[in-house]
Design a protein around this motif. Structure first.
Motif, PDB file in Angstrom:
ATOM      1  N   VAL A   1      -3.866  -7.334  -0.767  1.00  0.00           N
ATOM      2  CA  VAL A   1      -4.302  -5.920  -0.547  1.00  0.00           C
ATOM      3  C   VAL A   1      -5.431  -5.882  -1.795  1.00  0.00           C
ATOM      4  N   CYS A   2      -6.834  -5.433  -1.209  1.00  0.00           N
ATOM      5  CA  CYS A   2      -8.034  -5.639  -2.136  1.00  0.00           C
ATOM      6  C   CYS A   2      -8.236  -4.358  -2.814  1.00  0.00           C
ATOM      7  N   ASP A   3      -8.666  -4.495  -3.844  1.00  0.00           N
ATOM      8  CA  ASP A   3      -9.009  -3.145  -4.595  1.00  0.00           C
ATOM      9  C   ASP A   3     -10.153  -2.353  -4.016  1.00  0.00           C
ATOM     10  N   GLN A   4     -10.083  -1.019  -4.368  1.00  0.00           N
ATOM     11  CA  GLN A   4     -10.984  -0.169  -3.649  1.00  0.00           C
ATOM     12  C   GLN A   4     -12.509  -0.613  -3.470  1.00  0.00           C
TER      13      GLN A   4
ATOM     14  N   GLN B   1     -12.451  -3.645  -1.134  1.00  0.00           N
ATOM     15  CA  GLN B   1     -12.201  -2.948   0.011  1.00  0.00           C
ATOM     16  C   GLN B   1     -13.429  -2.371   0.777  1.00  0.00           C
ATOM     17  N   GLU B   2     -14.067  -1.437   0.185  1.00  0.00           N
ATOM     18  CA  GLU B   2     -15.220  -0.928   0.590  1.00  0.00           C
ATOM     19  C   GLU B   2     -16.291  -1.922   1.243  1.00  0.00           C
ATOM     20  N   VAL B   3     -16.726  -2.967   0.487  1.00  0.00           N
ATOM     21  CA  VAL B   3     -17.447  -3.914   0.857  1.00  0.00           C
ATOM     22  C   VAL B   3     -16.932  -4.515   2.229  1.00  0.00           C
TER      23      VAL B   3
ATOM     24  N   ILE C   1       0.681  -1.105  -0.116  1.00  0.00           N
ATOM     25  CA  ILE C   1      -0.136   0.154   0.022  1.00  0.00           C
ATOM     26  C   ILE C   1       0.940   1.246   0.208  1.00  0.00           C
TER      27      ILE C   1
ATOM     28  N   ASP D   1     -15.113  -3.134   4.295  1.00  0.00           N
ATOM     29  CA  ASP D   1     -15.119  -2.125   5.566  1.00  0.00           C
ATOM     30  C   ASP D   1     -16.735  -2.135   6.124  1.00  0.00           C
TER      31      ASP D   1
ATOM     32  N   GLU E   1       1.319   4.098  -2.877  1.00  0.00           N
ATOM     33  CA  GLU E   1       1.131   5.516  -2.364  1.00  0.00           C
ATOM     34  C   GLU E   1       2.282   6.403  -2.542  1.00  0.00           C
TER      35      GLU E   1
END
Lengths: 345, 306
Positions: free
Chosen positions: A327-330, A333-335, A87, A337, A91
């Motif tokens: 590392v999940c994609d966005q 990752q939102e699911v 990550i 979360d 970044e």
């Protein structure tokens, strides 16, 4: 008398300041709590003639948040876990270590030289690695513990006596292993199943606690605790009659790494420190302290005897190969979360 | 004497420009430590979230939308009212209210007791109330955990006395959280009430007794109305920090259920990091607390007109 008392601390401060003022420079470390012996820091400070300061964090995400909130540029090195290296790399928060800058790079064990989270080890060196699983109090339960059913579908006597790590990535991976689904899946049915599994599991869990994961097992507050292998070994050493499980469904592995941060104020000292940690005697000192495993060659002869035989460090022959947290994609990752928030609502 | 008063007024006029400078530090502090952070928070709550923490400088109402509307796990179901965060807020309010009530029930008699001692011994009693607060909040919360755990001293004692056969499950429950909050903030209740009761003129009670008021009437119709400002101040001082607490829910409540404080923390230190949503939750909390205080102040402004 009072006057004397007031002056004395000032005098001591002055002495310390003048003492360190003669040092060559500084090194600023951002590290996990309780993860490096003070003697090792002192040894480096003396050897390199630098003043070493260290701040600590208690989760990868907390470290990322702090660095993003403006602390990048004030630390030289940090110690993120595997997925967090990726990550931070994505970044653009890491500086590259040029080929040949690290004299001891050749000491890195072959299996950890080219890792998926940092191909070619451009930004990082291994610090320690280990596994995440769970330990069971053998006074409370004597049956088969090599199954994730202990966590998600526990036998009667363990219900309500389970502590989970308060760590989304590791809990999600353990749950995915239990269901036999891939990590970071974007299949909706699988994500729903994950959500249901956690909701059902929560009914049997007493608490979420990472920094107290060892203490709840030692004190008997929990009969089952999700835990890192070295932490479990420490709990056993402190008197808990627990056994560390190597579940057949899969084993989570992790590796913490020393990374060179972007805009490091003391880059040269950071490189020196990384080289220092790659020397077998220093890597062994960390392992003896933290009870995980070093990713450096030539360590085995320097370890405390029990480390090479204890069950937390030596998996049984039929233990599954380790899996890193991915590392999940966005979108996924939102699911994840959303599932995590629903779990704690 | 008249000359003296004249001089005093003259002096205050002379110092008029000076007064501005004298209050400037407090305005600076309020501006720097209160207004600017709140404005930053307000601004962030209306920005677009950046994946894994941070903000993108584009106006967005997504944070408030997320608070109010539920669009399912995948964000594309028809919107319904979101109960998750409302439940978290209600839970926090209930926990904080129970803690405040406990503090009041214990704190009022304590404060009354101290205020009615001889002036010499009062300072000793007050000193004793503050002693535990020399220790860090984290340490105090941890020690509470050791006390009430399944095989902790409280359960051991009750078992030994034969009051119970199996340990009472206190740790990791709502009760543990309330107990932790109560213990954390008790002096905030005792001290303002003490200050009010200390100033109370006990000849009022005697007068009431002379008029055939019984003890309860004196308590409820004479003493309580007079010391009410102290009670209100104590309740506010306990309720507001309890509402945002996250140490007690984490350590004593087992971190199983979010309270507002832990929900906000998760947005900044959690996995994906949603700073605008964290800021929005904080703004909603701030608005609620401020709103309640303003309504209270409106209804109970000093009764000068009556």
């Amino acid at each position: 008398m009072l006057k004397f008392l007031r002056i004395e601390p000032l005098a001591i401060v002055a002495m310390v300041v003048s003492g360190t003022a003669s040092a060559e420079g500084k090194l600023s470390i951002y590290h996990w709590f309780e993860y490096i012996p003070q003697e090792l820091l002192d040894k480096f400070a003396a050897e390199a003639g630098v003043e070493v300061t260290m701040d600590t964090f208690d989760s990868n995400e907390a470290m990322l948040a702090t660095l993003k909130a403006g602390k990048l540029g004030s630390y030289d090195v940090a110690v993120p876990g595997d997925y967090m290296v990726e990550i931070m790399r994505n970044e653009g928060m890491l500086d590259s270590v040029a080929e040949g800058e690290l004299a001891n790079k050749g000491n890195i064990e072959a299996q950890w030289l080219d890792v998926p989270f940092d191909p070619g080890r451009m930004h990082s060196i291994p610090y320690q690695w280990g596994s995440t699983s769970f330990s069971v109090n053998r006074d409370a339960y004597s049956g088969d513990i090599r199954t994730t059913d202990i966590i998600f579908n526990p036998p009667e006597e363990l219900r309500g006596r389970i502590n989970m790590l308060d760590s989304q990535g590791e809990v999600m991976l353990l749950a995915s292993m239990h269901l036999g689904i891939p990590q970071c899946t974007d299949d909706r049915e699988q994500l729903r199943a994950l959500d249901e599994l956690l909701q059902a599991g929560k009914l049997h869990w007493a608490s979420f606690n990472s920094d107290g994961a060892k203490d709840v097992l030692v004190s008997g507050d929990a009969a089952v605790g999700m835990i890192w292998n070295g932490f479990s070994a420490k709990a056993r050493a402190e008197g808990a009659n627990i056994e560390y499980s190597y579940p057949r469904e899969g084993l989570i592995v992790w590796m913490d790494n020393v990374v060179l941060l972007k805009d490091a104020p003391n880059r040269a000292n950071a490189i020196k420190f990384m080289d220092f940690l790659l020397r077998p005697e220093n890597a062994a000192a960390v392992t003896n302290f933290a009870q995980y495993s070093a990713g450096v060659m030539g360590v085995s002869g320097l370890l405390d005897a029990r480390l090479s035989s204890q069950p937390e460090s030596v998996p049984p022959a039929d233990a599954p190969a380790g899996t890193f947290v991915q590392v999940c994609d966005q979108a996924t990752q939102e699911v994840y979360d959303a599932i995590w928030t629903r779990l704690k609502k | 004497m008249a000359a003296g008063i004249g001089t005093a007024q003259g002096t205050s006029r002379t110092f008029q420009p000076m007064r501005l400078w004298l209050i400037a530090p407090s305005w600076l502090i309020i501006g720097f430590f209160l207004l600017i952070p709140v404005l930053v928070m307000l601004l962030f709550s209306f920005l677009t979230k950046e994946f894994r923490g941070g903000v993108i400088w584009e106006f967005s109402l997504a944070a408030y939308d997320q608070f109010l509307f539920d669009r399912g796990l995948f964000g594309d179901d028809p919107a319904t009212l979101e109960w998750t965060y409302i439940r978290i807020f209600v839970r926090s309010i209930v926990q904080a209210a129970v803690a405040t009530l406990l503090c009041l029930l214990i704190g009022f008699p304590t404060a009354f007791f101290i205020a009615t001692r001889s002036p010499d011994s009062r300072s000793v009693w007050l000193f004793l109330v503050t002693v535990p607060y020399w220790v860090n909040l984290l340490i105090r919360t941890m020690s509470m955990k050791f006390l009430i755990r399944d095989n902790g001293p409280v359960n051991e004692l009750l078992l030994a006395l034969g009051v119970i056969d199996t340990p009472i499950a206190m740790i990791n429950t709502d009760f543990a959280v309330q107990l932790g909050l109560f213990y954390s903030y008790l002096p905030f209740m005792v001290l303002p009430i003490y200050a009010a009761v200390e100033r109370y003129d006990f000849s009022l009670s005697e007068a009431a007794a002379d008029l055939y008021a019984d003890r309860w009437t004196i308590l409820f119709r004479v003493l309580l109305p007079v010391v009410r400002p102290g009670i209100i101040a104590g309740c506010i001082l306990v309720f507001v920090p309890s509402l945002g607490a996250f140490l007690a829910p984490d350590l004593l409540g087992g971190a199983k259920n979010f309270m507002i404080g832990s929900l906000i923390e998760e947005q900044f230190k959690g996995n994906a990091g949603n700073w605008p949503f964290g800021a929005a939750c904080a703004m909603i909390l701030l608005t609620m607390v401020l709103g309640a205080l303003i309504i209270y102040a409106r209804q109970h402004r000093p009764a000068a007109g009556n």
